[in-house]
Enzyme design. Structure first.
Site, short mmCIF file in Angstrom:
data_model
loop_
_atom_site.label_atom_id
_atom_site.label_comp_id
_atom_site.label_asym_id
_atom_site.label_seq_id
_atom_site.Cartn_x
_atom_site.Cartn_y
_atom_site.Cartn_z
N LYS A 82 -2.03 1.39 3.27
CA LYS A 82 -1.95 0.48 4.42
C LYS A 82 -3.26 -0.30 4.58
CE LYS A 82 1.32 3.41 6.95
NZ LYS A 82 1.63 3.99 8.27
N TYR A 120 10.29 -1.49 8.48
CA TYR A 120 10.22 -0.50 9.55
C TYR A 120 11.41 -0.60 10.52
CZ TYR A 120 5.48 1.14 8.40
OH TYR A 120 4.39 1.72 7.80
N ASN A 143 -2.84 5.50 9.61
CA ASN A 143 -2.79 6.75 8.85
C ASN A 143 -2.80 6.53 7.33
OD1 ASN A 143 -0.21 5.81 8.66
ND2 ASN A 143 0.79 7.68 9.38
N HIS A 159 1.73 5.03 3.47
CA HIS A 159 3.15 5.20 3.77
C HIS A 159 3.84 5.72 2.52
CE1 HIS A 159 7.28 4.34 5.02
NE2 HIS A 159 7.45 3.91 3.78
N GLU A 198 13.31 0.83 -0.02
CA GLU A 198 11.94 0.30 0.09
C GLU A 198 11.46 -0.29 -1.23
OE1 GLU A 198 9.80 3.59 1.83
OE2 GLU A 198 10.81 3.33 3.76
P1 CMP Z 1 4.72 5.57 8.37
O1 CMP Z 1 4.95 6.75 7.50
O2 CMP Z 1 4.27 4.31 7.74
O3 CMP Z 1 6.07 5.29 9.17
C1 CMP Z 1 6.12 4.84 10.49
C2 CMP Z 1 4.77 4.72 11.08
O4 CMP Z 1 4.74 4.61 12.48
C3 CMP Z 1 3.97 5.96 10.81
O5 CMP Z 1 3.63 6.00 9.45
C4 CMP Z 1 2.82 5.83 11.78
O6 CMP Z 1 1.72 5.13 11.22
C5 CMP Z 1 3.43 4.98 12.87
N1 CMP Z 1 3.52 5.72 14.13
C6 CMP Z 1 4.17 6.85 14.36
N2 CMP Z 1 4.01 7.24 15.65
C7 CMP Z 1 3.22 6.29 16.22
C8 CMP Z 1 2.68 6.13 17.52
N3 CMP Z 1 2.95 7.00 18.49
N4 CMP Z 1 1.92 5.06 17.76
C9 CMP Z 1 1.67 4.16 16.77
N5 CMP Z 1 2.15 4.27 15.50
C10 CMP Z 1 2.90 5.33 15.25
#
Ligand code: CMP
Length: 143
Positions: free
Chosen positions: A9, A49, A112, A115, A126
Site C-alpha cells: 500500500k 474495495y 497496514n 493487502h 482482484e
Molecule cells: P485490507 O486488507 O486492505 O482490506 C480492507 C482494509 O480496510 C483493511 O486492509 C484495513 O486497512 C482497512 N480497515 C479496516 N478497518 C478499518 C478501520 N476501522 N478504519 C480504517 N480502515 C480500516
C-alpha cells in the site's frame, strides 16, 4: 498452481518496504508471477474495495489507497493465499504477531502496509482487476 493478489500500500511504498516485503515471499518459496508500480484510480479503488462500501471507513480507505503509488503483485505457490495472509499478520497491526509484516512494520489499521486476497474467489477477482493475463509469467510446473 494457486495464485494470490498482494499489494504494498502507499504507506509501505513510501517507507521503502517493497524490497523487504518481496524478499519475504521469495525466501518463503513463492514465485512472483507479475508486478507493477502504479497509481490506483478512484474507480478502481471503489471496485477493489466494493465489499466494504457500507463501512464507515470506506471513504477514508479509498482516499488512502489512491494517495500515492502502490506495488501490485501476483504471487503463486502451494497454499499461497492462506500462507501469505499468515505472513502478513492480522488486519489490525496492534493484534498482528511480531515476525509478521504488519506486526513488524505497522501500528494503525488504516495504514497496514499490505493487502492480500482473503479467498480463492477474491484472488481471481482482484488479479483480474489489476492484471491482464499476458502481464503474468508462467513458471515451469515442475518447480
Ligand atoms: P485490507 O486488507 O486492505 O482490506 C480492507 C482494509 O480496510 C483493511 O486492509 C484495513 O486497512 C482497512 N480497515 C479496516 N478497518 C478499518 C478501520 N476501522 N478504519 C480504517 N480502515 C480500516
Amino acid at each position: 498452481m494457486e495464485r494470490t493478489f498482494l499489494m504494498v500500500k502507499p504507506d509501505g511504498v513510501q517507507r521503502g518496504l517493497i524490497g523487504e516485503i518481496t524478499a519475504r515471499f521469495e525466501k518463503k518459496g513463492f514465485k512472483l508471477a507479475g508486478a507493477k508500480l502504479m497509481n490506483i484510480s478512484e474507480e478502481l479503488a471503489k471496485e477493489h474495495y466494493g465489499e466494504h462500501k457500507e463501512r464507515p471507513f470506506f471513504g477514508e480507505l479509498v482516499e488512502f489507497i489512491t494517495s500515492g503509488p502502490v506495488f501490485a503483485m501476483v504471487w503463486e505457490g502451494k497454499d499461497v493465499i492462506a500462507t501469505a495472509r499468515f505472513m502478513m499478520g492480522k488486519t489490525n497491526p496492534a493484534e498482528a504477531a511480531p515476525g509478521t509484516i504488519r506486526g513488524d512494520y505497522a501500528v494503525q489499521v488504516s495504514n497496514n502496509i499490505i493487502h492480500g486476497s482473503d479467498s480463492p474467489e477474491s484472488a481471481v477477482r482482484e488479479i483480474g482487476l489489476f492484471f491482464k493475463e499476458e502481464e503474468l509469467v508462467a513458471y515451469d510446473k515442475s518447480v
